[in-house]
Scaffold this motif. Structure first.
Motif, PDB file in Angstrom:
ATOM      1  N   ILE A 111       0.525  -1.243   0.173  1.00  0.00           N
ATOM      2  CA  ILE A 111      -0.095   0.135  -0.092  1.00  0.00           C
ATOM      3  C   ILE A 111       1.018   1.147   0.158  1.00  0.00           C
ATOM      4  O   ILE A 111       0.601   2.243  -0.786  1.00  0.00           O
ATOM      5  CB  ILE A 111      -1.146   0.104   1.282  1.00  0.00           C
ATOM      6  N   ASN A 112       2.074   1.223   0.748  1.00  0.00           N
ATOM      7  CA  ASN A 112       2.826   2.447   0.752  1.00  0.00           C
ATOM      8  C   ASN A 112       3.726   2.863  -0.623  1.00  0.00           C
ATOM      9  O   ASN A 112       3.714   3.902  -0.951  1.00  0.00           O
ATOM     10  CB  ASN A 112       3.873   2.183   1.859  1.00  0.00           C
ATOM     11  N   VAL A 113       3.497   1.950  -1.592  1.00  0.00           N
ATOM     12  CA  VAL A 113       4.415   2.107  -2.698  1.00  0.00           C
ATOM     13  C   VAL A 113       3.116   2.034  -3.906  1.00  0.00           C
ATOM     14  O   VAL A 113       3.278   3.238  -4.706  1.00  0.00           O
ATOM     15  CB  VAL A 113       5.124   0.807  -3.034  1.00  0.00           C
ATOM     16  N   ASP A 114       2.162   1.396  -3.879  1.00  0.00           N
ATOM     17  CA  ASP A 114       1.266   1.437  -4.830  1.00  0.00           C
ATOM     18  C   ASP A 114       0.169   2.355  -5.060  1.00  0.00           C
ATOM     19  O   ASP A 114      -0.388   3.028  -6.020  1.00  0.00           O
ATOM     20  CB  ASP A 114       0.536   0.015  -5.004  1.00  0.00           C
ATOM     21  N   ILE A 115      -0.346   2.815  -3.670  1.00  0.00           N
ATOM     22  CA  ILE A 115      -1.404   3.594  -3.396  1.00  0.00           C
ATOM     23  C   ILE A 115      -0.825   5.125  -3.486  1.00  0.00           C
ATOM     24  O   ILE A 115      -0.040   5.213  -2.487  1.00  0.00           O
ATOM     25  CB  ILE A 115      -2.460   3.180  -2.273  1.00  0.00           C
ATOM     26  N   PRO A 116      -1.469   6.017  -4.006  1.00  0.00           N
ATOM     27  CA  PRO A 116      -1.377   7.353  -3.437  1.00  0.00           C
ATOM     28  C   PRO A 116      -1.504   7.873  -2.150  1.00  0.00           C
ATOM     29  O   PRO A 116      -2.314   7.144  -1.351  1.00  0.00           O
ATOM     30  CB  PRO A 116      -2.153   8.421  -4.472  1.00  0.00           C
ATOM     31  N   LEU A 117      -0.838   8.699  -1.806  1.00  0.00           N
ATOM     32  CA  LEU A 117      -0.603   8.885  -0.271  1.00  0.00           C
ATOM     33  C   LEU A 117      -2.197   9.346   0.440  1.00  0.00           C
ATOM     34  O   LEU A 117      -2.611   8.918   1.479  1.00  0.00           O
ATOM     35  CB  LEU A 117       0.180  10.243   0.061  1.00  0.00           C
ATOM     36  N   GLU A 118      -3.088   9.985  -0.447  1.00  0.00           N
ATOM     37  CA  GLU A 118      -4.245  10.427  -0.008  1.00  0.00           C
ATOM     38  C   GLU A 118      -5.326   9.374   0.027  1.00  0.00           C
ATOM     39  O   GLU A 118      -6.509   9.620   0.624  1.00  0.00           O
ATOM     40  CB  GLU A 118      -4.667  11.842  -0.985  1.00  0.00           C
ATOM     41  N   PHE A 119      -5.102   8.313  -0.641  1.00  0.00           N
ATOM     42  CA  PHE A 119      -5.954   7.214  -0.434  1.00  0.00           C
ATOM     43  C   PHE A 119      -5.410   5.714   0.036  1.00  0.00           C
ATOM     44  O   PHE A 119      -6.182   5.039   0.199  1.00  0.00           O
ATOM     45  CB  PHE A 119      -6.201   6.715  -1.942  1.00  0.00           C
ATOM     46  N   GLN A 120      -4.339   6.147   1.021  1.00  0.00           N
ATOM     47  CA  GLN A 120      -3.897   4.951   1.728  1.00  0.00           C
ATOM     48  C   GLN A 120      -4.638   4.615   2.999  1.00  0.00           C
ATOM     49  O   GLN A 120      -4.725   3.304   3.197  1.00  0.00           O
ATOM     50  CB  GLN A 120      -2.085   5.319   2.066  1.00  0.00           C
ATOM     51  N   ARG A 121      -5.124   5.538   3.494  1.00  0.00           N
ATOM     52  CA  ARG A 121      -5.894   5.282   4.668  1.00  0.00           C
ATOM     53  C   ARG A 121      -7.059   4.468   4.324  1.00  0.00           C
ATOM     54  O   ARG A 121      -7.607   3.511   4.924  1.00  0.00           O
ATOM     55  CB  ARG A 121      -6.271   6.575   5.222  1.00  0.00           C
ATOM     56  N   ILE A 122      -7.811   4.920   3.409  1.00  0.00           N
ATOM     57  CA  ILE A 122      -9.283   4.252   2.883  1.00  0.00           C
ATOM     58  C   ILE A 122      -8.909   2.623   2.488  1.00  0.00           C
ATOM     59  O   ILE A 122      -9.606   1.798   2.534  1.00  0.00           O
ATOM     60  CB  ILE A 122      -9.782   4.948   1.687  1.00  0.00           C
TER      61      ILE A 122
END
Length: 343
Positions: A146-157
């Motif tokens: 998640i830390n690499v693939d997902i943009p920072l603003e969507f990592q929490r969801i």
């Protein structure tokens, strides 16, 4: 003529103003001051000297620094520098600077993530999920970071969705325990067998059918994967509601099953009611997260037309589809050539 030769001031009876001692004292002090001025030579190096001296060259004028005014306390007799009044701190400016600093840090993390993704490369990634030991004959099937693939603003969801999937798996595992207790309480082996079947089927299917699409949707901003997630996750919500109800003999330790078992075994009833609370919590979390994902989806400007375009593009880029299409085209051409040779 005698009367004209007489001195009118010689009469001793007339007072002489200059004979007054006070007037004479003032006259003497005036003569001393005048004598001091007569002795002063402005062109002499030493004041008061009358000897002629050589003319000195003119000196340049030098400006002297003026010290700032100071306030003197009459009580203590000491001089302290004057303090300038200081205004109140600008809270708005401080908040704006902090906000800008947070934005810069977020952008720096995003750039670092993108750089790490470029260095790794999609082709060089090794599957890391599920995390299995090296001696296991079954190897990981997916790559997930998640830390690499997902943009920072969507990592929490995305983390919340992943934790929701794990919670579903945990409740299904606890449902096996509750079904085993029901079996010992006289409900039969069917309930226990169905609970095992649900865990074996629903756990991997939920991961592949709705979690992986939403993971890829946030990773590449794919409208098609968003549509797949909404379609499959709607069935997930329906299944969770059925699990919460828990019809008799369905294999789920839901509300109806818990109420029925309380009449015969209170201990098993407590276990099943706890599992029912877990199913109800899962259903509520499903609805909340689906609504949140839908808000994010609408804010990105995605639409059904965009999803259809992406689906068409992905189908055309699929190597298996390209191979099948080329084989079909080659077969059609060969058929036309054979028919032409026949005539």
């Amino acid at each position: 003529m005698s009367k004209f030769e007489d001195n009118p001031f010689g009469d001793p009876t007339i007072d002489n103003p200059f004979a007054d001692p006070a007037v004479q004292q003032v006259a003497r002090s005036t003569n001393n001051a005048t004598q001091g001025l007569d002795d002063y030579n402005p062109f002499d190096g030493q004041p008061g000297a009358n000897q002629p001296t050589a003319q000195q060259p003119p000196q340049p004028a030098i400006m002297q620094a003026v010290s700032p005014p100071t306030n003197t306390h009459l009580s203590g007799g000491r001089t302290q520098p004057q303090q300038q009044p200081q205004g109140p701190p600008n809270n708005n400016l401080t908040a704006d600077l902090l906000r800008r600093q947070e934005e810069l840090e977020r952008k720096a993390e995003e750039l670092a993530r993108r750089e790490a993704e470029l260095r790794a490369g999609s082709a060089g990634r090794r599957n890391n999920w599920p995390p299995l030991p090296g001696f296991c004959p079954v190897q990981p099937c997916f790559y997930q970071d998640i830390n690499v693939d997902i943009p920072l603003e969507f990592q929490r969801i995305v983390r919340h969705l992943y934790h929701l999937w794990m919670f579903h798996a945990l409740i299904l595992a606890l449902n096996i325990v509750g079904a085993m207790c029901l079996m010992f309480a006289g409900e039969g082996f069917t309930v226990f067998g169905l609970a095992i079947l649900y865990f074996v089927l629903l756990t991997p299917f939920s991961f592949v059918c709705w979690y992986r699409p939403i993971y890829k949707a946030f990773r590449s901003d794919s409208s098609f994967n968003f549509m797949v997630y909404f379609f499959i996750f709607l069935f997930q919500i329906i299944i969770t509601v059925v699990q919460s109800v828990g019809f008799n003999g369905s294999g789920y330790c839901g509300l109806i099953t818990s109420i029925a078992i309380f009449q015969t075994n209170i201990g098993v009833g407590i276990i099943t009611i706890l599992i029912t609370i877990g199913f109800i919590t899962s259903a509520v979390a499903d609805v909340m997260l689906m609504a949140k994902v839908h808000r994010i989806y609408r804010s990105t400007g995605a639409s059904l037309a965009k999803a259809q375009t992406e689906f068409t593009t992905e189908i055309l880029r699929n190597p298996h589809v390209q191979t099948a299409a080329s084989n079909a085209a080659a077969a059609a051409v060969n058929a036309q050539i054979a028919q032409a040779n026949r005539y």
